[in-house]
Design an enzyme around this catalytic site. Structure first.
Site, PDB file in Angstrom:
ATOM      1  N   HIS A  12       0.829  -1.220   0.000  1.00 20.88           N
ATOM      2  CA  HIS A  12       0.000   0.000   0.000  1.00 20.88           C
ATOM      3  C   HIS A  12       0.862   1.269   0.000  1.00 20.88           C
ATOM      4  CE1 HIS A  12      -0.245  -0.571   4.665  1.00 20.88           C
ATOM      5  NE2 HIS A  12       0.750   0.221   4.384  1.00 20.88           N
ATOM      6  N   HIS A  59      -1.509   5.170   9.481  1.00 23.09           N
ATOM      7  CA  HIS A  59      -0.174   5.770   9.587  1.00 23.09           C
ATOM      8  C   HIS A  59      -0.279   7.106  10.307  1.00 23.09           C
ATOM      9  CE1 HIS A  59      -0.185   2.951   6.204  1.00 23.09           C
ATOM     10  NE2 HIS A  59       1.100   2.787   6.386  1.00 23.09           N
ATOM     11  N   HIS A 196      10.709  -3.368   3.394  1.00 25.03           N
ATOM     12  CA  HIS A 196      11.139  -1.977   3.246  1.00 25.03           C
ATOM     13  C   HIS A 196      11.495  -1.375   4.593  1.00 25.03           C
ATOM     14  CE1 HIS A 196       6.862  -1.449   4.246  1.00 25.03           C
ATOM     15  NE2 HIS A 196       6.983  -0.134   4.314  1.00 25.03           N
ATOM     16  N   GLU A 243       4.768  -4.886   8.609  1.00 22.91           N
ATOM     17  CA  GLU A 243       3.407  -4.780   8.050  1.00 22.91           C
ATOM     18  C   GLU A 243       2.935  -6.113   7.465  1.00 22.91           C
ATOM     19  OE1 GLU A 243       3.190  -0.072   6.716  1.00 22.91           O
ATOM     20  OE2 GLU A 243       3.460  -1.587   5.167  1.00 22.91           O
TER      21      GLU A 243
HETATM   22 FE   LIG Z   1       2.208   1.232   5.542  1.00 24.90          FE
END
Ligand SMILES: [Fe+2]
Length: 322
Positions: A12, A59, A196, A243
């Site tokens: 996302h 977030h 990431h 995540e």
């Molecule tokens: Fe995220």
């Protein structure tokens, strides 16, 4: 009875949303990413879900550090896009499905998963970017193709839930959906990742080998994934790679054996590995409604057995005749 027919895993990445909103999807850098979702959008148009449950993380948009629920279920009638610093994304307000969401909340909480119930909540790129990737670009004044039940998971402040807890919540969600009396075709998204890290000395870390093994196991051996401790996600997939535990809620909501309909992986988008997978439940005898890519069940295979045997005999005869 409602039934979850398929699970969708999707990154996302916020920059993907920016590329869509600023009409950059045809630029060579972004074309590589968006071309990987064209088949998925066709699959989604054919599947036509009645409702989507979307597992994502907020977030610091709807929840500040003052209040961080581990699992927060959106039970509202609508969820406006959040302002993430550049104004709300130009996407339609997400329509909810309060009746099914409340049913899931009741069933799951009575199954001893302590969800936070959200009757008012804004949703950020974690939810709207995967919607764009699977449903395409939708004009701000139009409507998304189906209502959505958001499930926000804390993966931004330690400790996030374990992979096992996520998987078992998926199981509880499946049970909840299957006890809802309305005949609904439901899909469930797991979003975020893949590997990431956005800050610190390892910023820009991408681990394709880890990501691809994760996708393999998600499809065929999810029990191997539920045992992965947080520290392994951090070490192997970067700080934000945690995540990926959200994908296990999606996987837990599916049957043990699934058909992998489609997979796509590319690096990078922004500084993130982009992963995507579609897993379909096999049709059950009590459910005639199926989805593209799902194999027919054993009953259907049995029905075709005589034809298969005849074809094999004919082939053998040809081989013998040579
Ligand atoms: Fe995220």
């Amino acid at each position: 009875m409602a039934r979850i027919v398929a699970g969708i895993g999707s990154s996302h990445v916020p920059a993907i949303g920016a590329a869509i909103d600023n009409n950059k999807t045809e630029e060579p850098y972004w074309r590589r990413v968006f071309s990987g979702f064209e088949k998925s959008q066709a699959w989604m148009r054919e599947t036509k879900p009645d409702v989507a449950i979307i597992v994502y993380n907020d977030h610091a948009s709807a929840f500040s550090v003052d209040l961080i629920p581990t699992f927060a279920l959106g039970c509202a009638a609508e969820f406006p896009p959040a302002d993430e610093g550049w104004g709300p994304r130009p996407v339609p307000v997400v329509q909810g499905y309060p009746a099914l969401a409340s049913h899931i909340a009741q069933s799951v909480i009575l199954d001893e998963f302590d969800l936070t119930i959200c009757n008012k909540m804004e949703v950020d790129h974690g939810l709207t970017v995967p919607m764009n990737l699977l449903f395409g670009k939708v004009d701000k004044n139009a409507h998304w193709p189906c209502p959505v039940i958001p499930l926000a998971v804390n993966v931004v402040m330690y400790p996030p839930p374990t992979g096992h807890r996520c998987f078992m919540l998926g199981r509880a969600i499946r049970k909840a959906v299957e006890s809802y009396p309305e005949d609904l075709k439901v899909v469930i998204f797991g979003t975020g990742g893949l590997s990431h890290q956005i800050s610190g000395p390892r910023a820009g870390l991408i681990n394709s080998k880890w990501d691809k093994a994760f996708l393999d196991n998600l499809s065929n051996n999810p029990q191997k994934l539920v045992k992965i401790p947080h520290v392994d996600y951090m070490r192997e997939a970067g700080a934000e790679g945690i995540e990926m535990v959200m994908w296990l809620i999606m996987r837990g909501a599916l049957d043990d054996k699934v058909d992998e309909v489609y997979r796509f992986y590319t690096v990078p988008a922004s500084n993130t590995a982009v992963g995507h997978i579609i897993l379909a439940n096999r049709p059950r005898a009590s459910h005639r409604r199926t989805v593209p890519g799902a194999h027919k069940g054993s009953a259907a295979r049995k029905a075709k057995a005589p034809a298969r045997r005849a074809a094999a005999r004919a082939k053998a005869a040809v081989v013998r005749g040579r």
